[in-house]
Design an enzyme around this catalytic site. Sequence first.
Site, PDB file in Angstrom:
ATOM      1  N   ARG A 124      -7.639  -1.177  -0.583  1.00 41.29           N
ATOM      2  CA  ARG A 124      -7.313  -0.280  -1.690  1.00 41.29           C
ATOM      3  C   ARG A 124      -8.483  -0.015  -2.631  1.00 41.29           C
ATOM      4  NH1 ARG A 124      -1.497  -1.039  -3.391  1.00 41.29           N
ATOM      5  NH2 ARG A 124      -1.777   1.097  -4.126  1.00 41.29           N
ATOM      6  N   LYS A 175       8.807   4.666 -10.961  1.00 38.43           N
ATOM      7  CA  LYS A 175       7.709   3.776 -11.371  1.00 38.43           C
ATOM      8  C   LYS A 175       6.366   4.504 -11.231  1.00 38.43           C
ATOM      9  CE  LYS A 175       6.011   0.814  -8.192  1.00 38.43           C
ATOM     10  NZ  LYS A 175       4.558   0.829  -7.945  1.00 38.43           N
ATOM     11  N   ASN A 176       6.200   5.210 -10.101  1.00 33.87           N
ATOM     12  CA  ASN A 176       4.893   5.812  -9.811  1.00 33.87           C
ATOM     13  C   ASN A 176       4.643   7.122 -10.535  1.00 33.87           C
ATOM     14  OD1 ASN A 176       4.349   3.622  -8.311  1.00 33.87           O
ATOM     15  ND2 ASN A 176       4.641   4.602  -6.312  1.00 33.87           N
ATOM     16  N   ASP A 199       5.669   4.549   1.499  1.00 27.14           N
ATOM     17  CA  ASP A 199       6.488   3.630   0.690  1.00 27.14           C
ATOM     18  C   ASP A 199       7.908   3.494   1.233  1.00 27.14           C
ATOM     19  OD1 ASP A 199       5.036   4.373  -2.581  1.00 27.14           O
ATOM     20  OD2 ASP A 199       4.329   3.252  -0.848  1.00 27.14           O
ATOM     21  N   CYS A 257      -4.830  -5.808  -2.167  1.00 24.44           N
ATOM     22  CA  CYS A 257      -3.500  -6.402  -2.286  1.00 24.44           C
ATOM     23  C   CYS A 257      -3.001  -6.610  -0.854  1.00 24.44           C
ATOM     24  CB  CYS A 257      -2.565  -5.509  -3.079  1.00 24.44           C
ATOM     25  SG  CYS A 257      -2.083  -4.045  -2.194  1.00 24.44           S
ATOM     26  N   ARG A 295       8.769  -5.652  -9.452  1.00 24.77           N
ATOM     27  CA  ARG A 295       7.709  -4.755  -9.928  1.00 24.77           C
ATOM     28  C   ARG A 295       8.192  -3.313  -9.916  1.00 24.77           C
ATOM     29  NH1 ARG A 295       1.882  -5.875  -7.591  1.00 24.77           N
ATOM     30  NH2 ARG A 295       1.622  -4.131  -9.017  1.00 24.77           N
TER      31      ARG A 295
HETATM   32  C1  EPZ Z   1      -0.122   5.338  -4.732  1.00 20.07           C
HETATM   33  O1  EPZ Z   1      -1.099   4.337  -4.559  1.00 20.07           O
HETATM   34  C2  EPZ Z   1       1.187   4.609  -4.999  1.00 20.07           C
HETATM   35  N1  EPZ Z   1       1.057   3.823  -6.230  1.00 20.07           N
HETATM   36  C3  EPZ Z   1       1.525   3.699  -3.822  1.00 20.07           C
HETATM   37  O2  EPZ Z   1       2.784   3.093  -4.082  1.00 20.07           O
HETATM   38  C4  EPZ Z   1       1.633   4.561  -2.564  1.00 20.07           C
HETATM   39  O3  EPZ Z   1       1.881   3.723  -1.446  1.00 20.07           O
HETATM   40  C5  EPZ Z   1       0.324   5.342  -2.356  1.00 20.07           C
HETATM   41  O4  EPZ Z   1       0.024   6.124  -3.534  1.00 20.07           O
HETATM   42  C6  EPZ Z   1       0.395   6.294  -1.177  1.00 20.07           C
HETATM   43  O5  EPZ Z   1       1.448   7.202  -1.361  1.00 20.07           O
HETATM   44  C7  EPZ Z   1       1.127   4.462  -7.428  1.00 20.07           C
HETATM   45  O6  EPZ Z   1       1.302   5.668  -7.496  1.00 20.07           O
HETATM   46  C8  EPZ Z   1       1.001   3.612  -8.644  1.00 20.07           C
HETATM   47  P1  EPZ Z   1      -3.831   6.290  -2.496  1.00 20.07           P
HETATM   48  P2  EPZ Z   1      -2.661   4.750  -4.510  1.00 20.07           P
HETATM   49  O7  EPZ Z   1      -5.006   6.335  -3.398  1.00 20.07           O
HETATM   50  O8  EPZ Z   1      -2.901   5.927  -5.351  1.00 20.07           O
HETATM   51  C9  EPZ Z   1      -7.399   5.056   0.380  1.00 20.07           C
HETATM   52  C10 EPZ Z   1       4.354   1.364  -4.230  1.00 20.07           C
HETATM   53  O9  EPZ Z   1       4.864   0.699  -3.347  1.00 20.07           O
HETATM   54  N2  EPZ Z   1      -8.255   5.233  -0.805  1.00 20.07           N
HETATM   55  O10 EPZ Z   1      -3.035   7.540  -2.269  1.00 20.07           O
HETATM   56  O11 EPZ Z   1      -3.435   3.515  -4.780  1.00 20.07           O
HETATM   57  C11 EPZ Z   1      -6.417   3.897   0.205  1.00 20.07           C
HETATM   58  O12 EPZ Z   1      -7.022   2.679   0.567  1.00 20.07           O
HETATM   59  C12 EPZ Z   1       2.865   1.664  -4.182  1.00 20.07           C
HETATM   60  O13 EPZ Z   1       4.960   1.875  -5.199  1.00 20.07           O
HETATM   61  C13 EPZ Z   1      -9.636   5.084  -0.674  1.00 20.07           C
HETATM   62  O14 EPZ Z   1     -10.143   4.804   0.415  1.00 20.07           O
HETATM   63  O15 EPZ Z   1      -2.831   5.162  -2.996  1.00 20.07           O
HETATM   64  C14 EPZ Z   1      -5.296   4.287   1.133  1.00 20.07           C
HETATM   65  O16 EPZ Z   1      -5.649   3.912   2.467  1.00 20.07           O
HETATM   66  C15 EPZ Z   1       2.187   0.940  -3.041  1.00 20.07           C
HETATM   67  N3  EPZ Z   1     -10.423   5.245  -1.763  1.00 20.07           N
HETATM   68  C16 EPZ Z   1      -5.273   5.816   1.049  1.00 20.07           C
HETATM   69  O17 EPZ Z   1      -6.557   6.206   0.533  1.00 20.07           O
HETATM   70  C17 EPZ Z   1      -9.897   5.567  -3.005  1.00 20.07           C
HETATM   71  O18 EPZ Z   1     -10.671   5.734  -3.966  1.00 20.07           O
HETATM   72  C18 EPZ Z   1      -4.192   6.368   0.111  1.00 20.07           C
HETATM   73  O19 EPZ Z   1      -4.309   5.661  -1.100  1.00 20.07           O
HETATM   74  C19 EPZ Z   1      -8.503   5.714  -3.120  1.00 20.07           C
HETATM   75  C20 EPZ Z   1      -7.706   5.548  -2.013  1.00 20.07           C
END
Ligand code: EPZ
Length: 430
Positions: free
Chosen positions: A122, A22-23, A309, A117, A401
């Site tokens: 996020r 998915k990701n 995850d 969420c 999802r």
């Molecule tokens: C991706 O989300 C995945 N989703 C998530 O999978 C996964 O848990 C996550 O990466 C971490 O591996 C997809 O790829 C569609 P991040 P993403 O940006 O990119 C903070 C699932 O279950 N952050 O790596 O949104 C954020 O709050 C989903 O399939 C900021 O502060 O995660 C988090 O604490 C859930 N500012 C950390 O960084 C930003 O601009 C990592 O988030 C972006 C992120």
Amino acid sequence: MDKFLVRGGRPLKGKIEISGAKNSALPCLAATLLTAETVTLHNVPYVRDLITQRRLLEDLGATVLTPELRTHKVTANNVQIFEAPYELVKTMRASVLALGPLLARFGQAKVSLPGGCAIGTRPIDLHLKAFEALGAVVSLESGDVIARAPDGRLKGAELAFEKVTVTGTENVMMAASLAEGTTIIRNAAMEPEVVDLADLLNKMGARIRGAGTDTIEIDGVETLGAAEHTIIPDRIETGTFIVAAAITNGELEIKNCVPEHLSPVIEKLREAGVEIEEINPSTLLVKRSAGGLKAKDVTTEPHPNFPTDMQAQYMALMTQADGTSVVTETIFENRFMHVGEMQRMGADIHVAGNTATVKGPAKLTGAKVIASDLRASASLVLTALAAEGETLIDRVYHIDRGYETIVRKLRSVGADIERLSDSAVEAEAA
Ligand code: EPZ
């Protein structure tokens, strides 16, 4: 609202086929906006988030043909709208992946700020700062992010993410592919899904080096073209089914997977008493070892470490392990929503801040529980499969999802699980 009714206590035995990731499919579908030519993606998982992503592309004006259920032929030669509306973004935050491609190809993009969420606020501040480094002018207007490239084209730059962000890395990699000059992304995410996206972009004519390391170099090009690509298997679905075999004391043959994509998970589960044998490069044979499950601590961190995850699924397994384990979540601020539900089934878990202490083995009995997010719902299914008696899991639209036909897959290996109200998604894919 769909529910799952699970009667636990039965060891799972048989073969499971892993679906596309998915990701990876989500950013790869977004990448089709970067060209007016046709991009064909195979092995796209039939899950709700990808149905949403396809609708977004069509709302923007792209044509999406599906000659087969899991093949998407996308032609974005008629994109008239450069906006991802709130209605879509609020249901799936990965819609923000449209920002980079729209900004890069059309010089403008308007995307609703994704709300938070269940697992955290996020934010996407790091995405926006990176676009500004590429010369974009970004403003926030009544809940929407509005980004523009002043003279129609982004400019390559050196930038460093202050925190590792998976979709932030993906968004910037897509935007930089069409920028003028070279972009260097430091502290880039190294997840396999980032590499899969880079592979697709390079097939489209991009010039990306270093994906999979913490430094990615992109030489911008004028245009990108047609490509055909097969999405990698889902490493989190793979990890989830490995836990399913171990927690039910069964034996599963897991096919169409890429073991090295989840090596930190395999390593940790082997330490915890799960026997995982690679019987060929894309098949794992999994069962609980004779010595039984052992409590082992885990801390979630960006790839190549243990993925957040898999945290909830691993915690479910630790409720059955011999001893006390500490699960530490460092990525999201609220990713223990499954703990309360597991406690209702008899799990012995104590949460303090971002750590959960799990004492096992706990006797689990079926109960009524509620799913809160995608991976938490998967962990509740796993816990229910190990519990004595009936568990009724509510709000399982979360699981739809990201897990393709999970009821059908589990039933095919002997699980006593049924969906109480047929979901179009699962029925169609069956
Ligand atoms: C991706 O989300 C995945 N989703 C998530 O999978 C996964 O848990 C996550 O990466 C971490 O591996 C997809 O790829 C569609 P991040 P993403 O940006 O990119 C903070 C699932 O279950 N952050 O790596 O949104 C954020 O709050 C989903 O399939 C900021 O502060 O995660 C988090 O604490 C859930 N500012 C950390 O960084 C930003 O601009 C990592 O988030 C972006 C992120």
